[in-house]
Design a protein around this motif. Structure first.
Motif, PDB file in Angstrom:
ATOM      1  N   ASN A 256     -16.390  -7.407 -16.060  1.00  0.00           N
ATOM      2  CA  ASN A 256     -17.504  -7.084 -15.207  1.00  0.00           C
ATOM      3  C   ASN A 256     -17.843  -5.825 -15.519  1.00  0.00           C
ATOM      4  N   GLY A 257     -17.272  -4.918 -16.290  1.00  0.00           N
ATOM      5  CA  GLY A 257     -17.296  -3.619 -16.841  1.00  0.00           C
ATOM      6  C   GLY A 257     -16.958  -2.621 -15.876  1.00  0.00           C
ATOM      7  N   ILE A 258     -15.791  -2.913 -15.091  1.00  0.00           N
ATOM      8  CA  ILE A 258     -15.303  -2.026 -13.944  1.00  0.00           C
ATOM      9  C   ILE A 258     -13.757  -1.625 -14.546  1.00  0.00           C
ATOM     10  N   LYS A 259     -13.770  -0.265 -14.585  1.00  0.00           N
ATOM     11  CA  LYS A 259     -12.306   0.054 -15.143  1.00  0.00           C
ATOM     12  C   LYS A 259     -11.737   1.054 -14.084  1.00  0.00           C
ATOM     13  N   THR A 260     -10.386   1.157 -14.085  1.00  0.00           N
ATOM     14  CA  THR A 260      -9.884   2.062 -13.283  1.00  0.00           C
ATOM     15  C   THR A 260      -9.378   3.445 -13.922  1.00  0.00           C
ATOM     16  N   VAL A 261      -9.712   4.500 -13.168  1.00  0.00           N
ATOM     17  CA  VAL A 261      -9.463   5.974 -13.568  1.00  0.00           C
ATOM     18  C   VAL A 261      -8.507   6.246 -12.594  1.00  0.00           C
ATOM     19  N   ILE A 262      -7.109   6.914 -13.240  1.00  0.00           N
ATOM     20  CA  ILE A 262      -6.059   7.335 -12.344  1.00  0.00           C
ATOM     21  C   ILE A 262      -6.048   8.827 -12.708  1.00  0.00           C
ATOM     22  N   GLU A 263      -6.149   9.842 -11.655  1.00  0.00           N
ATOM     23  CA  GLU A 263      -5.965  11.275 -12.178  1.00  0.00           C
ATOM     24  C   GLU A 263      -4.997  11.826 -11.105  1.00  0.00           C
ATOM     25  N   TYR A 264      -4.206  12.791 -11.690  1.00  0.00           N
ATOM     26  CA  TYR A 264      -3.262  13.493 -10.762  1.00  0.00           C
ATOM     27  C   TYR A 264      -3.746  15.088 -10.801  1.00  0.00           C
ATOM     28  N   ARG A 265      -3.821  15.530  -9.666  1.00  0.00           N
ATOM     29  CA  ARG A 265      -4.314  16.749  -9.457  1.00  0.00           C
ATOM     30  C   ARG A 265      -3.351  17.447  -8.240  1.00  0.00           C
ATOM     31  N   GLU A 266      -3.165  18.714  -8.538  1.00  0.00           N
ATOM     32  CA  GLU A 266      -2.349  19.597  -7.809  1.00  0.00           C
ATOM     33  C   GLU A 266      -3.111  20.775  -6.860  1.00  0.00           C
ATOM     34  N   ARG A 267      -2.563  20.393  -5.489  1.00  0.00           N
ATOM     35  CA  ARG A 267      -3.491  21.243  -4.813  1.00  0.00           C
ATOM     36  C   ARG A 267      -2.415  21.665  -3.587  1.00  0.00           C
ATOM     37  N   ASP A 268      -2.229  22.938  -3.368  1.00  0.00           N
ATOM     38  CA  ASP A 268      -1.274  23.504  -2.555  1.00  0.00           C
ATOM     39  C   ASP A 268       0.060  23.337  -2.675  1.00  0.00           C
ATOM     40  N   GLY A 269       0.515  23.057  -3.971  1.00  0.00           N
ATOM     41  CA  GLY A 269       1.758  22.729  -4.370  1.00  0.00           C
ATOM     42  C   GLY A 269       2.348  21.394  -4.412  1.00  0.00           C
ATOM     43  N   LYS A 270       1.175  20.709  -4.004  1.00  0.00           N
ATOM     44  CA  LYS A 270       1.644  19.149  -4.053  1.00  0.00           C
ATOM     45  C   LYS A 270       0.671  18.567  -4.890  1.00  0.00           C
ATOM     46  N   THR A 271       1.256  17.331  -5.448  1.00  0.00           N
ATOM     47  CA  THR A 271       0.507  16.817  -6.425  1.00  0.00           C
ATOM     48  C   THR A 271      -0.049  15.373  -5.972  1.00  0.00           C
ATOM     49  N   TYR A 272      -1.394  15.222  -6.173  1.00  0.00           N
ATOM     50  CA  TYR A 272      -2.010  13.930  -5.529  1.00  0.00           C
ATOM     51  C   TYR A 272      -2.582  13.331  -6.814  1.00  0.00           C
ATOM     52  N   LYS A 273      -2.314  11.791  -6.519  1.00  0.00           N
ATOM     53  CA  LYS A 273      -2.889  10.870  -7.223  1.00  0.00           C
ATOM     54  C   LYS A 273      -4.156  10.171  -6.753  1.00  0.00           C
ATOM     55  N   LEU A 274      -5.053  10.406  -7.559  1.00  0.00           N
ATOM     56  CA  LEU A 274      -6.567   9.798  -7.223  1.00  0.00           C
ATOM     57  C   LEU A 274      -6.667   8.714  -8.176  1.00  0.00           C
ATOM     58  N   THR A 275      -7.275   7.458  -7.437  1.00  0.00           N
ATOM     59  CA  THR A 275      -7.217   6.417  -8.182  1.00  0.00           C
ATOM     60  C   THR A 275      -8.889   5.913  -7.814  1.00  0.00           C
ATOM     61  N   LYS A 276      -9.742   5.834  -8.876  1.00  0.00           N
ATOM     62  CA  LYS A 276     -11.213   5.599  -8.827  1.00  0.00           C
ATOM     63  C   LYS A 276     -11.578   4.115  -9.632  1.00  0.00           C
ATOM     64  N   LYS A 277     -12.369   3.548  -9.045  1.00  0.00           N
ATOM     65  CA  LYS A 277     -12.627   2.408  -9.874  1.00  0.00           C
ATOM     66  C   LYS A 277     -14.181   2.722 -10.052  1.00  0.00           C
ATOM     67  N   VAL A 278     -14.710   2.566 -11.515  1.00  0.00           N
ATOM     68  CA  VAL A 278     -15.786   2.937 -12.035  1.00  0.00           C
ATOM     69  C   VAL A 278     -16.510   1.813 -12.713  1.00  0.00           C
ATOM     70  N   LYS A 279     -17.583   1.430 -12.587  1.00  0.00           N
ATOM     71  CA  LYS A 279     -18.467   0.417 -13.185  1.00  0.00           C
ATOM     72  C   LYS A 279     -19.152   1.077 -14.488  1.00  0.00           C
ATOM     73  N   GLU A 280     -18.934   0.624 -15.705  1.00  0.00           N
ATOM     74  CA  GLU A 280     -19.545   1.119 -16.788  1.00  0.00           C
ATOM     75  C   GLU A 280     -20.592  -0.002 -17.104  1.00  0.00           C
ATOM     76  N   THR A 281     -21.799   0.685 -17.598  1.00  0.00           N
ATOM     77  CA  THR A 281     -23.113   0.100 -17.803  1.00  0.00           C
ATOM     78  C   THR A 281     -23.551   0.482 -19.128  1.00  0.00           C
ATOM     79  N   VAL A 282     -24.066  -0.373 -19.799  1.00  0.00           N
ATOM     80  CA  VAL A 282     -24.444   0.264 -21.355  1.00  0.00           C
ATOM     81  C   VAL A 282     -25.874  -0.157 -21.189  1.00  0.00           C
ATOM     82  N   LEU A 283     -26.620   0.974 -21.548  1.00  0.00           N
ATOM     83  CA  LEU A 283     -28.248   0.869 -21.467  1.00  0.00           C
ATOM     84  C   LEU A 283     -28.630   0.842 -22.957  1.00  0.00           C
TER      85      LEU A 283
END
Length: 134
Positions: free
Chosen positions: A38-65
């Motif tokens: 369906n063109g959906i991919k999962t993007v996992i990012e790690y960000r550090e804020r205030d000395g803590k590491t947070y894991k961000l999980t995003k679902k992104v739909k890819e479309t080709v024009l």
């Protein structure tokens, strides 16, 4: 590359075969899965804020024009100039032509034809009802 070298704990890293490591500025900041059917991919990012590491999980739909250009239009653009523009300097002719820089997308809709069909049916029904009243 092991999870220890990337600066993460081994439990935080998913070990799927279809994941691709994303590197920004030489440091691995997350992962991207390949798009599914369906063109959906999962993007996992790690960000550090205030000395803590947070894991961000995003679902992104890819479309080709895809864009389409008529071959005849391109052939006309490549034609040699003739007449007065061929004799004059191209810099003097440049101020006469103004090209629009914005892309104008044209989308054809099938809704309009469906609405016309419904309107025609309503008109036919009204006409039939008016004939039966008399």
């Amino acid at each position: 590359m092991s999870a220890v070298r990337m600066g993460r704990k081994w439990a935080d890293v998913d070990e799927d075969d279809d994941e691709v490591s994303t590197k920004a500025d030489g440091v691995a900041s997350g992962f991207e899965t390949k798009p599914d059917e369906n063109g959906i991919k999962t993007v996992i990012e790690y960000r550090e804020r205030d000395g803590k590491t947070y894991k961000l999980t995003k679902k992104v739909k890819e479309t080709v024009l895809t864009s389409w250009t008529n071959k005849n239009i391109q052939a006309r653009k490549d034609m040699p100039k003739f007449g007065k523009p061929a004799q004059s300097d191209p810099s003097t002719e440049k101020h006469l032509v103004v090209r629009s820089e914005e892309e104008i997308p044209v989308e054809l809709s099938k809704k309009s034809s469906a609405q016309v069909a419904v309107k025609d049916e309503a008109e036919d029904k009204f006409y039939e009802e008016s004939l039966t009243i008399v």
